[in-house]
Design an enzyme around this catalytic site. Structure first.
Site, PDB file in Angstrom:
ATOM      1  N   SER A 223       0.833  -1.142   0.027  1.00  0.00           N
ATOM      2  CA  SER A 223      -0.230  -0.064  -0.150  1.00  0.00           C
ATOM      3  C   SER A 223       0.875   1.310  -0.128  1.00  0.00           C
ATOM      4  O   SER A 223       1.683   1.547  -0.929  1.00  0.00           O
ATOM      5  CB  SER A 223      -1.023  -0.057   1.283  1.00  0.00           C
ATOM      6  OG  SER A 223      -1.839   0.923   1.175  1.00  0.00           O
ATOM      7  N   GLU A 342      -8.880  -5.446  -4.949  1.00  0.00           N
ATOM      8  CA  GLU A 342      -8.359  -4.486  -4.239  1.00  0.00           C
ATOM      9  C   GLU A 342      -9.298  -3.493  -3.559  1.00  0.00           C
ATOM     10  O   GLU A 342      -9.260  -3.233  -2.390  1.00  0.00           O
ATOM     11  CB  GLU A 342      -7.434  -3.766  -4.961  1.00  0.00           C
ATOM     12  CG  GLU A 342      -5.855  -4.326  -5.393  1.00  0.00           C
ATOM     13  CD  GLU A 342      -4.777  -4.274  -4.207  1.00  0.00           C
ATOM     14  OE1 GLU A 342      -5.189  -4.246  -3.287  1.00  0.00           O
ATOM     15  OE2 GLU A 342      -3.948  -5.147  -4.494  1.00  0.00           O
ATOM     16  N   HIS A 448      -8.024  -5.380  -0.732  1.00  0.00           N
ATOM     17  CA  HIS A 448      -6.810  -5.035  -0.196  1.00  0.00           C
ATOM     18  C   HIS A 448      -6.301  -5.317   1.115  1.00  0.00           C
ATOM     19  O   HIS A 448      -7.181  -5.365   2.107  1.00  0.00           O
ATOM     20  CB  HIS A 448      -6.861  -3.252  -0.304  1.00  0.00           C
ATOM     21  CG  HIS A 448      -5.662  -2.456  -0.094  1.00  0.00           C
ATOM     22  ND1 HIS A 448      -4.730  -2.403  -1.225  1.00  0.00           N
ATOM     23  CD2 HIS A 448      -5.367  -1.725   0.941  1.00  0.00           C
ATOM     24  CE1 HIS A 448      -3.803  -1.612  -0.704  1.00  0.00           C
ATOM     25  NE2 HIS A 448      -4.082  -0.872   0.416  1.00  0.00           N
TER      26      HIS A 448
END
Length: 536
Positions: A223, A342, A448
């Site tokens: 990330s 995601e 995610h």
């Protein structure tokens, strides 16, 4: 910027974006009681002084080691200075303070945080031996939250026989405010990025004393941490500090340029009482800390307002996606990948807080807010009818493909022109997720940050079932082999070929609990040709 799971979980229990559930705060203790190795393995001499760590049956942990001077007082909003030396033996059995968090998005609910936070944690095998390869892990959290202590690295250490270093770096306003009064022209902001570089230099200079090989350092992150890795591939100050890179779930094209960051920073300074440009620098450095806890923001992805590293600056002259496309990135092996779904995490967080946002009437507006002039084309490509009229599913698919998957696909192809690239997609669509995300009116799938549970021991996460545990072991083998050999080929695991330089039908490893396999349709499944042909 997207946030990691430990930052995002708290949104599901009533916190503002970015917080996490309390159960995640501390990693669990080992369950197998075994006598500790010889006590002398707990002592290590660093360049600044001796540290005493914690020795367990399967690993050693040296926590809270300062790698730079406290960035306080006159050092606030300046590049990191060298760590001061100490006399005697410094206790390194507990994590140091976390860097100041976004007060509305604190993943550990107000646990100790401070400006004096530039510390790191070193996980090593329990027994000494030949120098081990090293992974330096940069945490995610939208550049406003998170810390190195969340990531318990013992699985990689014990199964993979590598060393794991997790770091803290300045976040939010303290890490990225780019007010032009704070330094020479073009040399403002990016303090958090420079902290990461200082940590990498510390590893270069000290890791041999912990049993590590300073010539085999892999920089890795997820990330915001993955975005940071993209930056290190092109930042002048990062050159030579690592020999390989791992980029997980990083929308590396979403970074602010210097003029945009300076404009927002000047506005922020005025709001906290430092509006006079002649005195702004001294004013900002002397403000009480509480005045600077609210993070400055430069841009948006979906509903997330973000700051972070600033491109077109002295520390980061060119944005990473552009530099990579122009063959100007570090020529090192890269492992790069995304998760199949995601953006469902962020849609879930918004749905739980503001369910009305995802009505069918709002779908065109959501697309306009995210894709601007391309909204109509995106809506035609991702019509609600293809998703059973489900707005969260359609919107998640569009942002997943356009912001994550196809950006990574393009970067992988570009990087393959100058070095080995190994691409993956985490594709366990039943991966353990927070309870609130399991009762939504749309599937979250392989969202995610959910792959992190397969690589790190994260307290409070739901246990893996047997097929998922097999996938976790497989991923640990792949990651540790890449850290050791700059190639993920692991004994007993399916072969993982490198991406070619031609850009057509590229092999991607699809990581699945029912058996990982190489696929060649990643670009088609995420409609990357459509995204590549949209007007910039």
């Amino acid at each position: 910027m997207a946030t990691v799971l430990v930052v995002a979980l708290g949104r599901l229990v009533g916190a503002s974006p970015g917080a996490a559930i309390p159960a995640i705060l501390e990693p669990p203790s080992p369950v197998v009681p075994t006598p500790a190795p010889q006590s002398d393995t707990s002592l290590v001499q660093t360049a600044s002084g001796t540290v005493r760590g914690q020795v367990e049956w399967d690993h050693r942990l040296f926590a809270g080691i300062p790698y730079a001077a406290p960035p306080v007082g006159p050092l606030r909003f300046r590049p990191p200075a060298p760590a001061p030396a100490w006399e005697g033996i410094r206790d390194a059995t507990k994590p140091g303070s976390r860097c100041i968090q976004d007060p509305g998005a604190d993943p550990e609910f107000g646990k100790q945080s401070d400006e004096d936070c530039l510390n790191l944690n070193v996980w090593t095998p329990a027994m000494k031996g030949a120098p081990r390869p090293v992974m330096v892990w940069i945490h995610g959290g939208s550049f406003t939250g998170g810390s190195g202590k969340i990531y318990d690295g013992r699985w990689l250490v014990s199964r993979g026989d590598v060393i794991v270093v997790t770091i803290n770096y300045r976040l939010g306003t303290l890490g990225f405010l780019a007010h032009p009064a704070l330094g020479p022209a073009g040399d403002v902001g990016n303090y958090g990025l420079q902290d990461q570089q200082a940590a990498l230099r510390w590893v270069r200079d000290n890791i041999a004393d912990f049993g590590g090989d300073p010539d085999k350092v892999t920089v890795a992150g997820e990330s915001a941490g993955g975005m940071s890795v993209c930056d290190h591939l092109v930042a002048p100050g990062s050159k030579g500090l690592f020999r390989a890179a791992i980029i997980q779930s990083a929308p590396c094209g979403a970074q602010a340029d210097l003029p945009t960051a300076e404009w927002h920073s000047v506005d922020y300074a005025a709001k906290v009482g430092c509006g006079d440009p002649k005195t702004a620098a001294d004013c900002l450095r002397s403000l009480p800390l509480d005045k600077l806890r609210e993070p400055v923001t430069f841009y948006n992805i979906g509903d997330d307002a973000l700051a972070g590293p600033v491109t077109g600056s002295a520390a980061l002259p060119v944005d990473p996606v552009t530099a990579i496309a122009q063959n100007e990135a570090a020529r090192v092996p890269v492992l790069i990948g995304t998760n199949r779904d995601e953006f469902t995490l962020f849609v879930a967080l918004q749905y739980l807080r503001f369910g009305e946002v995802y009505t069918s009437e709002r779908y065109p507006e959501l697309l306009r807010d995210t894709f601007g002039a391309n909204a109509v084309a995106v809506g035609e490509r991702y019509p609600l009818s293809d998703y059973g009229g489900n707005v969260p599913s359609a919107y998640s698919a569009a942002v997943t493909d356009g912001v994550f998957s196809c950006v990574n696909e393009r970067m992988g192809d570009d990087l393959a022109r100058v070095g080995p690239v190994y691409a993956y997609e985490f594709n366990d669509r039943n991966a353990p997720a927070p309870e609130a995300m399991r009762t939504l009116p749309f599937p979250v799938g392989a969202s995610h940050s959910l792959e992190l549970r397969f690589l790190f021991e994260i307290g409070g996460a739901e246990p893996l079932d047997p097929p998922q545990q097999k996938l976790s072991d497989q991923m640990l083998d792949y990651w540790s082999r890449f850290i050791a050999d700059a190639s993920p080929d692991a004994v007993g695991q399916p072969e993982w070929p490198a991406v070619g330089a031609d850009g057509a039908g590229q092999p991607w490893m699809s990581l699945q609990p029912d058996g990982s396999r190489v696929v060649t349709d990643f670009d088609d499944s995420h409609q990357c040709a459509f995204w590549a042909n949209l007007p910039g």
